[in-house]
Design a protein around this motif. Sequence first.
Motif, short mmCIF file in Angstrom:
data_model
loop_
_atom_site.label_atom_id
_atom_site.label_comp_id
_atom_site.label_asym_id
_atom_site.label_seq_id
_atom_site.Cartn_x
_atom_site.Cartn_y
_atom_site.Cartn_z
N MET A 77 0.85 -1.18 0.00
CA MET A 77 0.00 0.00 0.00
C MET A 77 0.90 1.24 0.00
O MET A 77 1.83 1.34 0.78
N LYS A 78 0.59 2.16 -0.89
CA LYS A 78 1.29 3.44 -0.96
C LYS A 78 0.29 4.55 -0.61
O LYS A 78 -0.87 4.50 -1.04
N THR A 79 0.76 5.52 0.15
CA THR A 79 -0.09 6.64 0.55
C THR A 79 0.60 7.94 0.17
O THR A 79 1.75 8.18 0.55
N LEU A 80 -0.13 8.76 -0.59
CA LEU A 80 0.38 10.06 -1.02
C LEU A 80 -0.38 11.15 -0.29
O LEU A 80 -1.61 11.19 -0.32
N TYR A 81 0.36 12.00 0.39
CA TYR A 81 -0.19 13.21 0.99
C TYR A 81 0.20 14.36 0.06
O TYR A 81 1.38 14.55 -0.23
N MET A 82 -0.78 15.10 -0.38
CA MET A 82 -0.53 16.27 -1.22
C MET A 82 -0.95 17.52 -0.47
O MET A 82 -2.05 17.56 0.09
N VAL A 83 -0.09 18.53 -0.46
CA VAL A 83 -0.41 19.80 0.19
C VAL A 83 -0.14 20.92 -0.80
O VAL A 83 0.98 21.05 -1.32
N ARG A 84 -1.17 21.69 -1.08
CA ARG A 84 -0.98 22.89 -1.89
C ARG A 84 -0.41 23.98 -0.98
O ARG A 84 -0.82 24.09 0.18
N HIS A 85 0.51 24.77 -1.48
CA HIS A 85 1.11 25.82 -0.65
C HIS A 85 0.03 26.73 -0.06
O HIS A 85 -1.04 26.90 -0.63
N ALA A 86 0.36 27.31 1.08
CA ALA A 86 -0.56 28.23 1.75
C ALA A 86 -0.64 29.55 0.99
O ALA A 86 0.12 29.80 0.05
N LYS A 87 -1.57 30.39 1.41
CA LYS A 87 -1.85 31.67 0.74
C LYS A 87 -0.60 32.54 0.69
O LYS A 87 0.03 32.80 1.70
N SER A 88 -0.27 32.99 -0.52
CA SER A 88 0.93 33.81 -0.69
C SER A 88 0.58 35.28 -0.88
O SER A 88 -0.56 35.64 -1.16
N SER A 89 1.59 36.10 -0.72
CA SER A 89 1.42 37.54 -0.82
C SER A 89 1.86 38.05 -2.18
O SER A 89 2.88 37.61 -2.71
N TRP A 90 1.10 38.98 -2.71
CA TRP A 90 1.44 39.62 -3.99
C TRP A 90 1.99 41.02 -3.77
O TRP A 90 2.28 41.72 -4.73
#
Length: 162
Positions: A1-14
């Motif tokens: 069994m393989k488990t992938l955790y994906m995290v999109r980066h947090a809110k960034s500043s412009w």
Amino acid sequence: MKTLYMVRHAKSSWKHDVGDHQRPLKGRGKRDGKLVSQYVAKNFEPPQKIVSSDANRALSTAHYFKDALNISEADFSTNSALYDFSGQQVMQIVKSLEDQQDRIMIVGHNHAFTSIANMLGNKYIDNVPTCGFVMIEFPVDSWKDITTGKTVKTVFPRDLKK
């Protein structure tokens, strides 16, 4: 069994006069990074490795998870190919992960992460929000063999603020 955790980066500043790769997190992103990483640390087995995009906003987000999950420096790395928005490079990285590790977290960017979560998981996600966490399990022994898996859990910042 393989488990992938994906995290999109947090809110960034412009508001900073820097290139896209150097954009930092904004205040909300820092708060969400802390909130989601601490929730994940309390409710999920830690990954054996974290691999992050080298973009500032992704790397800063990954450090929240590294600290909350107590991941060692040896099990934390960056890969510039995760600075990908289409998902092709991200898939190449996932398919080439080391098989002795069964749980791995990757930290990166949209639109790639939403596309891959929908391609690999069995639950449609309209949009993985900033600092969104997605867990997908695959009934295989080798990362190169993953196809569609089971979307086990999603954790989005808004879910933790109710």
